[in-house]
Design a protein around this motif. Structure first.
Motif, PDB file in Angstrom:
ATOM      1  N   ASP A 439      -1.662  32.674  33.397  1.00  0.00           N
ATOM      2  CA  ASP A 439      -2.540  32.063  34.371  1.00  0.00           C
ATOM      3  C   ASP A 439      -1.727  31.969  35.668  1.00  0.00           C
ATOM      4  O   ASP A 439      -0.510  31.965  35.626  1.00  0.00           O
ATOM      5  CB  ASP A 439      -2.912  30.677  33.826  1.00  0.00           C
ATOM      6  N   LYS A 440      -2.399  31.940  36.806  1.00  0.00           N
ATOM      7  CA  LYS A 440      -1.620  31.915  38.054  1.00  0.00           C
ATOM      8  C   LYS A 440      -1.219  30.498  38.452  1.00  0.00           C
ATOM      9  O   LYS A 440      -0.054  30.145  38.428  1.00  0.00           O
ATOM     10  CB  LYS A 440      -2.426  32.569  39.181  1.00  0.00           C
ATOM     11  N   THR A 441      -2.263  29.700  38.786  1.00  0.00           N
ATOM     12  CA  THR A 441      -1.974  28.385  39.350  1.00  0.00           C
ATOM     13  C   THR A 441      -1.362  27.462  38.295  1.00  0.00           C
ATOM     14  O   THR A 441      -1.939  27.268  37.239  1.00  0.00           O
ATOM     15  CB  THR A 441      -3.268  27.748  39.874  1.00  0.00           C
ATOM     16  N   SER A 475     -12.433  15.720  42.540  1.00  0.00           N
ATOM     17  CA  SER A 475     -12.067  16.840  41.668  1.00  0.00           C
ATOM     18  C   SER A 475     -10.658  16.686  41.117  1.00  0.00           C
ATOM     19  O   SER A 475      -9.779  16.109  41.752  1.00  0.00           O
ATOM     20  CB  SER A 475     -12.185  18.160  42.442  1.00  0.00           C
ATOM     21  N   HIS A 477      -8.934  19.381  40.211  1.00  0.00           N
ATOM     22  CA  HIS A 477      -8.277  20.678  40.395  1.00  0.00           C
ATOM     23  C   HIS A 477      -7.064  20.562  41.322  1.00  0.00           C
ATOM     24  O   HIS A 477      -7.083  19.794  42.261  1.00  0.00           O
ATOM     25  CB  HIS A 477      -9.299  21.655  40.987  1.00  0.00           C
ATOM     26  N   LEU A 479      -6.150  22.506  43.592  1.00  0.00           N
ATOM     27  CA  LEU A 479      -6.557  22.820  44.966  1.00  0.00           C
ATOM     28  C   LEU A 479      -7.104  21.574  45.648  1.00  0.00           C
ATOM     29  O   LEU A 479      -6.903  21.351  46.837  1.00  0.00           O
ATOM     30  CB  LEU A 479      -7.647  23.905  44.954  1.00  0.00           C
ATOM     31  N   ALA A 480      -7.826  20.781  44.869  1.00  0.00           N
ATOM     32  CA  ALA A 480      -8.442  19.576  45.403  1.00  0.00           C
ATOM     33  C   ALA A 480      -7.384  18.594  45.885  1.00  0.00           C
ATOM     34  O   ALA A 480      -7.476  18.062  46.998  1.00  0.00           O
ATOM     35  CB  ALA A 480      -9.318  18.931  44.343  1.00  0.00           C
ATOM     36  N   GLY A 505     -14.421  27.360  38.246  1.00  0.00           N
ATOM     37  CA  GLY A 505     -13.938  28.660  38.684  1.00  0.00           C
ATOM     38  C   GLY A 505     -14.612  29.178  39.930  1.00  0.00           C
ATOM     39  O   GLY A 505     -14.415  30.341  40.298  1.00  0.00           O
ATOM     40  N   GLY A 507     -16.149  26.625  42.694  1.00  0.00           N
ATOM     41  CA  GLY A 507     -15.988  25.682  43.785  1.00  0.00           C
ATOM     42  C   GLY A 507     -16.550  24.331  43.422  1.00  0.00           C
ATOM     43  O   GLY A 507     -16.794  24.036  42.245  1.00  0.00           O
ATOM     44  N   LEU A 519     -17.846  23.751  48.872  1.00  0.00           N
ATOM     45  CA  LEU A 519     -16.497  24.243  49.155  1.00  0.00           C
ATOM     46  C   LEU A 519     -16.072  25.105  47.973  1.00  0.00           C
ATOM     47  O   LEU A 519     -16.092  24.664  46.825  1.00  0.00           O
ATOM     48  CB  LEU A 519     -15.530  23.062  49.315  1.00  0.00           C
ATOM     49  N   ASN A 521     -14.931  29.531  46.687  1.00  0.00           N
ATOM     50  CA  ASN A 521     -14.542  30.877  47.091  1.00  0.00           C
ATOM     51  C   ASN A 521     -15.729  31.637  47.693  1.00  0.00           C
ATOM     52  O   ASN A 521     -16.891  31.245  47.572  1.00  0.00           O
ATOM     53  CB  ASN A 521     -13.884  31.644  45.941  1.00  0.00           C
ATOM     54  N   LEU A 550     -10.554  28.789  50.920  1.00  0.00           N
ATOM     55  CA  LEU A 550     -11.687  28.012  50.418  1.00  0.00           C
ATOM     56  C   LEU A 550     -12.660  27.801  51.572  1.00  0.00           C
ATOM     57  O   LEU A 550     -12.304  27.201  52.596  1.00  0.00           O
ATOM     58  CB  LEU A 550     -11.204  26.662  49.887  1.00  0.00           C
ATOM     59  N   THR A 594      -6.551  35.365  36.633  1.00  0.00           N
ATOM     60  CA  THR A 594      -6.790  34.236  37.524  1.00  0.00           C
ATOM     61  C   THR A 594      -8.207  34.216  38.067  1.00  0.00           C
ATOM     62  O   THR A 594      -8.886  35.247  38.130  1.00  0.00           O
ATOM     63  CB  THR A 594      -5.790  34.245  38.703  1.00  0.00           C
ATOM     64  N   GLY A 595      -8.636  33.054  38.439  1.00  0.00           N
ATOM     65  CA  GLY A 595      -9.943  32.906  39.047  1.00  0.00           C
ATOM     66  C   GLY A 595      -9.878  33.126  40.549  1.00  0.00           C
ATOM     67  O   GLY A 595     -10.900  33.195  41.232  1.00  0.00           O
ATOM     68  N   ASP A 596      -8.653  33.242  41.039  1.00  0.00           N
ATOM     69  CA  ASP A 596      -8.469  33.404  42.477  1.00  0.00           C
ATOM     70  C   ASP A 596      -8.850  34.824  42.900  1.00  0.00           C
ATOM     71  O   ASP A 596      -8.997  35.716  42.070  1.00  0.00           O
ATOM     72  CB  ASP A 596      -7.003  33.123  42.815  1.00  0.00           C
ATOM     73  N   LYS A 622     -12.220  34.308  30.561  1.00  0.00           N
ATOM     74  CA  LYS A 622     -10.784  34.495  30.305  1.00  0.00           C
ATOM     75  C   LYS A 622     -10.521  34.827  28.842  1.00  0.00           C
ATOM     76  O   LYS A 622      -9.715  35.700  28.527  1.00  0.00           O
ATOM     77  CB  LYS A 622     -10.004  33.243  30.726  1.00  0.00           C
TER      78      LYS A 622
HETATM   79  P1  ADP Z   1      -7.071  29.707  38.121  1.00  0.00           P
HETATM   80  O1  ADP Z   1      -7.451  30.829  37.241  1.00  0.00           O
HETATM   81  O2  ADP Z   1      -6.069  30.148  39.160  1.00  0.00           O
HETATM   82  O3  ADP Z   1      -6.626  28.498  37.375  1.00  0.00           O
HETATM   83  P2  ADP Z   1      -9.698  28.520  38.574  1.00  0.00           P
HETATM   84  O4  ADP Z   1     -10.460  29.273  37.542  1.00  0.00           O
HETATM   85  O5  ADP Z   1      -9.425  27.096  38.294  1.00  0.00           O
HETATM   86  O6  ADP Z   1      -8.362  29.282  38.991  1.00  0.00           O
HETATM   87  O7  ADP Z   1     -10.482  28.599  39.943  1.00  0.00           O
HETATM   88  C1  ADP Z   1     -10.859  29.842  40.478  1.00  0.00           C
HETATM   89  C2  ADP Z   1     -11.325  29.723  41.901  1.00  0.00           C
HETATM   90  O8  ADP Z   1     -12.442  28.855  41.980  1.00  0.00           O
HETATM   91  C3  ADP Z   1     -10.309  29.135  42.845  1.00  0.00           C
HETATM   92  O9  ADP Z   1      -9.431  30.100  43.338  1.00  0.00           O
HETATM   93  C4  ADP Z   1     -11.195  28.562  43.934  1.00  0.00           C
HETATM   94  O10 ADP Z   1     -11.582  29.571  44.820  1.00  0.00           O
HETATM   95  C5  ADP Z   1     -12.416  28.105  43.181  1.00  0.00           C
HETATM   96  N1  ADP Z   1     -12.308  26.675  42.835  1.00  0.00           N
HETATM   97  C6  ADP Z   1     -12.153  26.144  41.625  1.00  0.00           C
HETATM   98  N2  ADP Z   1     -12.095  24.797  41.693  1.00  0.00           N
HETATM   99  C7  ADP Z   1     -12.178  24.462  42.988  1.00  0.00           C
HETATM  100  C8  ADP Z   1     -12.169  23.225  43.730  1.00  0.00           C
HETATM  101  N3  ADP Z   1     -12.019  22.029  43.137  1.00  0.00           N
HETATM  102  N4  ADP Z   1     -12.279  23.297  45.068  1.00  0.00           N
HETATM  103  C9  ADP Z   1     -12.416  24.463  45.674  1.00  0.00           C
HETATM  104  N5  ADP Z   1     -12.437  25.637  45.051  1.00  0.00           N
HETATM  105  C10 ADP Z   1     -12.332  25.669  43.739  1.00  0.00           C
END
Ligand code: ADP
Ligand code: MG
Length: 775
Positions: A439-441, A475, A477, A479-480, A505, A507, A519, A521, A550, A594-596, A622
């Protein structure tokens, strides 16, 4: 729903063959889904909705005994009792061994050198002489030794016989018993035997009992050592805490601490229970829990874990988890469980051992018949030697120890490196992986992203960040938190929003006053009919820095409007690249999932040397990606932070959860990496391979004794070389085989996985610090 698990202590299991019988008896109980016994710890774990009484009855029915493990509120008491029981057993074995050898050795020496004194075969008996009387006394003494020092073998054999079983005890009892019986016939009625057959074997009976007891003594000694990994963890538990109650500080026993107690920790002291820092500023050494060698800075609001050492300042903290709930207690529990687990290679050994004893009895009978009918004179004596020797050398106890001993050491070794193996099977599979999916993040990167860029359509960046924070405050997450942190840095307090929804995955969205805020992707916003092309340049700027863009939009009365874009980027963990290189060296394909968006993912992948990238994968897809690899006949390991990666972790052959020391996301993973580092994956793989290699060596070692020993004992070398193994030698060899296996398993202790911190924890010294955290 998983069925409840019952743990039982098993008594009376003396050989690997017993393991299968006990497991089968337990599995035959209606309602039991899984039953596994560990020979090294003499315990069984039974999965199924069945009462313990029924299970104990089943074990008794198979000819053994079982009891519920002694559970105390404090496992320290548990440990002490266990230790006491083991000590008593150990002392008894030493006494038995000394007795049998003390009697057997002089007798054997008399047999070897006595002819010079007696002027003939010193072990020969002639009727009506003083010698016959002396031998009668020796015979009675030998019987006493057999009953006293070897009583446990005979009782075990009898017990097994009553239940139509044959165990290692059977082999020993039949072997030594027949040697004694033959000898006593020689002593009392020498005339019924031909001259050449009037030889006694009392020394053999005594020596065998002595040597096998010696083997058991050694086994206990080493077994005691093996649980050192656990002991070290147990020793981390502090005994007292400075508790502040009613404004006074008092020293309380750890058992008296309750949740929400305020506790003080001075420099150099251990943290007593898990808690949250209320006051103070200090560095804490958490290496004993996470394997992370650098002390961690702690201030108000941070969590602290029981057993870690407060280094520099005084802290006060509020107890949040006590007793069995602390991270330390849970880790101890996990390690214990994994040490008792049995990877599938061990099951193979068990099934071989199960057919072993009956087979050996057949071989012994066949050898006896051959010697009696076709052997040279004295046929009866030869027949006896051959059969006894086969019985003695064939005891499969080394076989039963081969797997559990290595697993114990391997799991302990991994725990030292901050790798918690939760399923025994993972210890075997981890070494056989072909693909590692990351996974990335939070896995490759720190998981602590920060806002790097803000672009606004109308030029008001502050407002974009403010609105984003209004949604993201709800959130979980990573990113949040980046956005919320950035907003509080700019002193804008997020307003309460309503109707918060996380679109996994994609927003997040929420309602603020009259408008709906979105908010997330680009793909998701475009699916909502929001055109993001106005910010294309901004987006590119963000992705060039490996950031995640974002997009923020609002919907007011069906009116959709793009407001801005926020770039969030995360530091790559300093050692990710090196760890991935280690995986490459082992021939593994390393994949990012990754979801990015693709561009950001590629930038990171390139920086750390990833082979393949799958970007914009929704959380629900995934797991499917993992299955795709598996369909290509690959064994896949998945590494994730365990939040939205849970299904993927579960469907992988081995799921590695990144647990950050105290807060372990463990449910769906097979292995938890307590240190955030990816080196843990490489460590786990290396330890797994070393353990498996060790198990194979053990199995080879155990088998080679039997495979070579049995034919020689049966007399295969006699026709050519005139060699027939003595039963005493067989007894020594069979003790030796256990000792070989145990010694080899202990060699695993010296194994060092390649990561810098593993080497450190193994020696217990402060490492020369590598440039982690440099970024
Ligand atoms: P990863 O695989 O890196 O863990 P996620 O599946 O959690 O990523 O999320 C994939 C994408 O969904 C993020 O890159 C982002 O664009 C969007 N996303 C997910 N959660 C949020 C959030 N809380 N706020 C904004 N964007 C989000
Ligand atoms: Mg994630």
């Amino acid at each position: 729903m998983t069925a409840p698990i019952t743990e039982l202590d098993i008594q009376g299991a003396t050989c690997a063959g017993c393991v299968r019988k006990i497991e089968n008896a337990l599995r035959a109980v209606p309602g039991v889904e899984k039953a596994e016994m560990n020979f090294a710890t003499h315990s069984a774990a039974i999965e199924g909705d069945v009462g313990s009484d029924t299970l104990i009855a089943a074990v008794r029915g198979a000819g053994y005994d079982a009891s519920l493990p002694i559970v105390e509120a404090d496992s320290r008491v548990d440990e002490a009792l266990e230790q006491e029981r083991l000590q008593a057993h150990y002392k008894k074995l030493i006494r038995d061994m000394s007795l049998a050898l003390g009697f057997g050795v002089p007798l054997m020496l008399w047999g070897a050198f006595g002819d010079r004194i007696s002027g003939g075969d010193s072990m020969m008996v002639t009727a009506g002489t003083l010698g016959q009387l002396a031998w009668t006394v020796v015979g009675i003494l030998t019987l006493a030794i057999l009953m006293f020092a070897g009583g446990h073998f005979f009782r075990g054999a009898w017990h097994a016989f009553k239940h139509h079983n044959a165990t290692m005890d059977t082999l020993i009892a039949v072997g030594t018993g027949s040697a004694w019986l033959y000898s006593i016939v020689v002593v009392l009625l020498p005339d019924i035997l031909p001259m050449t057959a009037r030889h006694v074997y009392f020394e053999a009976s005594a020596m065998i009992i002595g040597l096998i007891n010696l083997g058991l003594v050694l086994e206990i000694r080493v077994r005691g050592k093996t649980s050192k990994a656990i002991k070290r963890l147990l020793d981390l538990r502090p005994k007292t805490a400075h508790v502040l109650r009613a404004d006074a500080e008092m020293d309380l026993a750890i058992e008296q601490v309750v949740i929400d107690d305020i506790i003080r920790a001075r420099p150099g002291e251990r943290i007593a229970v898990d808690g949250e820092v209320l006051d103070g500023d200090s560095y804490i050494d958490e290496s004993m829990l996470s394997g992370e060698p650098m002390p961690i800075h702690k201030k108000k609001g941070d969590t602290v874990a029981a057993g870690t050492i407060n280094q520099s300042g005084t802290l006060t903290y509020r107890a949040t988890r006590i007793g069995r709930d602390t991270a330390l207690a849970r880790i101890i529990e996990l390690v214990k469980k994994a040490q008792g687990a049995k990877p599938s290679i061990g099951r193979l050994a068990d099934s071989i051992a199960a057919v072993f004893v009956p087979t050996v009895l057949l071989i012994a009978t066949a050898a006896a018949l051959l010697w009696f009918n076709f052997g040279p004179a004295p046929a009866v004596a030869h027949m006896l030697i051959a059969a006894t020797t086969v019985l003695i050398i064939a005891c499969p106890c080394a076989l039963g120890l081969a797997t559990p001993m290595s697993v114990m050491v391997g799991v302990g070794k991994a725990a030292e490196a901050g790798v918690l193996i939760q399923r025994g099977e993972a210890l075997q599979t981890a070494g056989q992986l072909d693909v590692i999916v990351l996974d990335k993040t939070g896995t490759i990167t720190e998981g602590k992203p920060a806002v790097i860029e803000i672009f606004s359509i109308d030029g008001n960046e502050q407002q974009v960040l403010h609105l984003a924070a209004c949604i993201e405050q709800y959130s979980e997450h990573p990113l949040a938190s980046a956005i919320v942190r950035a907003a509080s840095g700019k002193n804008t307090k997020p307003k309460p929003a309503g109707n918060f929804t996380a679109h996994n995955g994609r927003g997040v969205s929420a309602q603020l006053d009259d408008k709906t805020l979105l908010l997330g992707n680009r793909r998701w916003l475009e699916q909502q009919d929001i055109d993001c092309s106005a910010l294309q340049n901004a987006e590119q700027k963000i992705t060039e820095q490996a950031g995640t863009p974002l997009f923020l939009a609002q919907v007011v009365a069906e009116q959709k409007q793009l407001l801005g874009v926020i770039g969030v980027a995360d530091h790559i963990k300093a050692d990710s690249r090196a760890a991935i290189e280690r995986l490459h060296k082992r021939g593994l394909t390393v994949v990012m999932l990754t979801g990015d968006i693709e561009a950001s993912a590629r930038a990171i992948a390139q920086a750390v040397g990833i082979d393949r990238v799958f970007a914009e994968v929704l959380p629900e897809n995934k797991a499917a990606k993992i299955t795709e690899f598996q369909l290509q006949n690959k064994k896949v390991g998945m590494v994730g932070d365990g939040i939205n990666d849970a299904p993927a972790l579960a469907s992988a052959n081995v799921g590695f959860a990144i647990g950050t020391g105290t807060d372990i996301a463990i449910e769906s993973a097979d292995i938890t990496l307590m240190r955030g580092s990816l080196h843990g994956v490489a460590d786990a793989i290396e330890i797994s391979q070393a353990t498996l290699r060790n198990i194979k060596q053990n199995l080879f070692g155990a088998f080679i004794y039997n495979i070579v020993g049995i034919p020689v004992a049966a007399g295969a070398l006699y026709p050519l070389f005139g060699l027939l193994m003595s039963p005493v030698l067989a007894g020594a060899a069979m003790s030796l085989s256990s000792v070989t296996v145990i010694t080899n398993a202990n060699r695993l202790r010296l194994f060092r996985a390649g990561s810098p911190s593993t080497a450190q924890t193994a020696t217990g010294q402060v490492p020369a610090k590598t440039s982690e955290h440099a970024a």
